[in-house]
Scaffold this active site. Structure first.
Site, short mmCIF file in Angstrom:
data_model
loop_
_atom_site.label_atom_id
_atom_site.label_comp_id
_atom_site.label_asym_id
_atom_site.label_seq_id
_atom_site.Cartn_x
_atom_site.Cartn_y
_atom_site.Cartn_z
N HIS A 110 -8.50 7.60 7.82
CA HIS A 110 -9.40 7.68 8.98
C HIS A 110 -10.18 8.99 9.08
O HIS A 110 -10.40 9.53 10.16
CB HIS A 110 -8.63 7.45 10.28
CG HIS A 110 -8.06 6.06 10.42
ND1 HIS A 110 -8.52 4.98 9.70
CD2 HIS A 110 -7.07 5.58 11.22
CE1 HIS A 110 -7.84 3.89 10.05
NE2 HIS A 110 -6.95 4.22 10.95
N HIS A 180 -11.52 0.91 16.07
CA HIS A 180 -10.06 0.77 16.04
C HIS A 180 -9.50 0.39 17.42
O HIS A 180 -8.50 0.94 17.87
CB HIS A 180 -9.43 2.07 15.55
CG HIS A 180 -8.08 1.92 14.93
ND1 HIS A 180 -6.95 1.63 15.66
CD2 HIS A 180 -7.67 2.01 13.63
CE1 HIS A 180 -5.90 1.59 14.85
NE2 HIS A 180 -6.32 1.79 13.61
N GLU A 319 -10.12 -4.54 12.34
CA GLU A 319 -10.90 -3.43 11.79
C GLU A 319 -11.76 -3.94 10.62
O GLU A 319 -11.25 -4.17 9.53
CB GLU A 319 -9.97 -2.32 11.31
CG GLU A 319 -9.03 -1.79 12.39
CD GLU A 319 -7.88 -1.00 11.79
OE1 GLU A 319 -8.14 0.02 11.12
OE2 GLU A 319 -6.72 -1.42 11.98
#
Length: 354
Positions: A110, A180, A319
């Site tokens: 991320h 997310h 996602e």
């Protein structure tokens, strides 16, 4: 026409002010986003018998999001999901990204530190929604190039929430942005989502190891608990004695989307249903993959809106993305943004009622 209001959402630990923007359509459906992490904070609509239901797990203010370690509601990047060893090679040069994931913090996830979901974005109201912008400097997270990012959230009159992404860079770099959000179609204060149903429009998935890293194999879902092509109760097979589910502690995997894109490049990715609230959620995307994650690592330590504790599996994520660990597997679609190009993607979530 969608109405948009702006309000204060608290301050960060360094004193910077955070804002909240709420979009409301004629049906009374509302979606709220914050400048901290470009996070989706709230999405409330009328459920069965007109009772309002907020389907997004989240926090009451900026301080809650600053303390969060689950990427809740955020726009994550530069690269959503995991990269083995945090190494990427671009035009023959290898870059070492931040190492912030794995049993020994040996992988990248991320975007590293701080990650786009932990940065303060700039926001402006447009005719169609809320546009958030961010500049990511050269070297941030280990990535080359200064990246300019724009995300446009738009709520339509038919309860569709569109997220449009654009990015440019002054050097070749990696770009794989996603949202997310943790959804619970019975409301953020509801029990685990195991009785809600999911359908994923994919014939194949990327096998992943105990660190959630694909090894390059793309396997058929046939005859496995990964076959979610028909509407399936989320809890039906989540704890089956199957290597992928045991290593992932439930669903936390990437599916290779198989639906044919429409004229706008959007393909149907997933469909979720709650019999209790009567709500449905359909996901469309221009991206090739979908990570379906069932909140396996929520543990009750996160205290959200109205003091609700987010226990294990009380939300699921959809996602949309390039495949995890794609830079290590050139046979996968590649999240490469070249200097001078414009990276574009779109995901649309549509609320419905049974």
């Amino acid at each position: 026409m969608t109405e948009i209001r702006k309000e204060a959402f608290g301050t960060l630990s360094d004193g910077r002010a955070v804002e909240l923007y709420t979009m409301r359509n004629a049906r009374g459906t509302e979606a709220s986003v914050t400048t901290y992490g470009a996070r989706l904070v709230r999405w409330q609509t009328a459920g069965r018998e007109g009772k309002p239901v907020d389907i997004v797990l989240g926090y009451a203010d900026a301080a809650g999001y600053e303390a969060d370690d689950t990427s809740m509601g955020g726009i994550v990047g530069r690269h959503a999901n995991r990269i083995e060893g945090g190494k990427v090679t671009i035009a023959g040069k290898t870059y070492q990204l931040d190492l912030n994931d794995g049993s020994h913090q040996q992988n990248h996830i991320h975007g590293g530190h701080p990650g786009f979901h932990n940065k303060l974005w700039q926001a402006e109201v447009t005719e169609t929604g809320v546009r958030l912008t961010l500049a990511s400097p050269d070297g941030e997270g280990g990535y080359p190039g200064t990246m300019q990012v724009t995300v446009l959230y738009a709520l339509t009159e038919d309860d569709a929430l569109s997220i449009r992404y654009e990015a440019t860079s002054d050097q070749d770099t990696i770009c794989n942005l996603t949202n997310h959000t943790y959804f619970n179609l019975d409301g953020y204060q509801a029990p685990p989502v195991l009785d809600q149903e999911i359908q994923i429009f994919a014939d194949r998935y990327t096998w992943a190891d105990s660190e959630s890293l694909p090894d390059g194999r793309i396997l058929a879902v046939d005859g496995t608990p990964m076959d979610l092509r028909q509407l399936t109760r989320i809890g039906a097979h989540i704890d089956d004695d199957f290597d992928e589910l045991q290593m992932g502690h439930g669903y936390d995997h990437n599916w290779v989307l198989s639906a044919v894109p429409d004229a706008h490049g959007l393909r149907k990715a997933a469909y979720a249903v709650s019999e209790k609230s009567g709500l449905t959620l359909t996901c469309y995307t221009t991206q090739p993959g979908l990570q379906f994650y069932t909140g396996n690592f929520l543990d009750g330590t996160h205290v959200g809106k109205e003091g609700v504790r987010f226990e294990r599996r009380t939300g699921f994520c959809l996602e949309t993305q390039f495949f995890p660990n794609a830079p290590a597997h050139p046979e996968f679609p590649q999240p490469l943004l070249k200097k001078g190009d414009i990276w574009k993607a779109q995901t649309v979530f549509v609320l419905g009622r049974k």
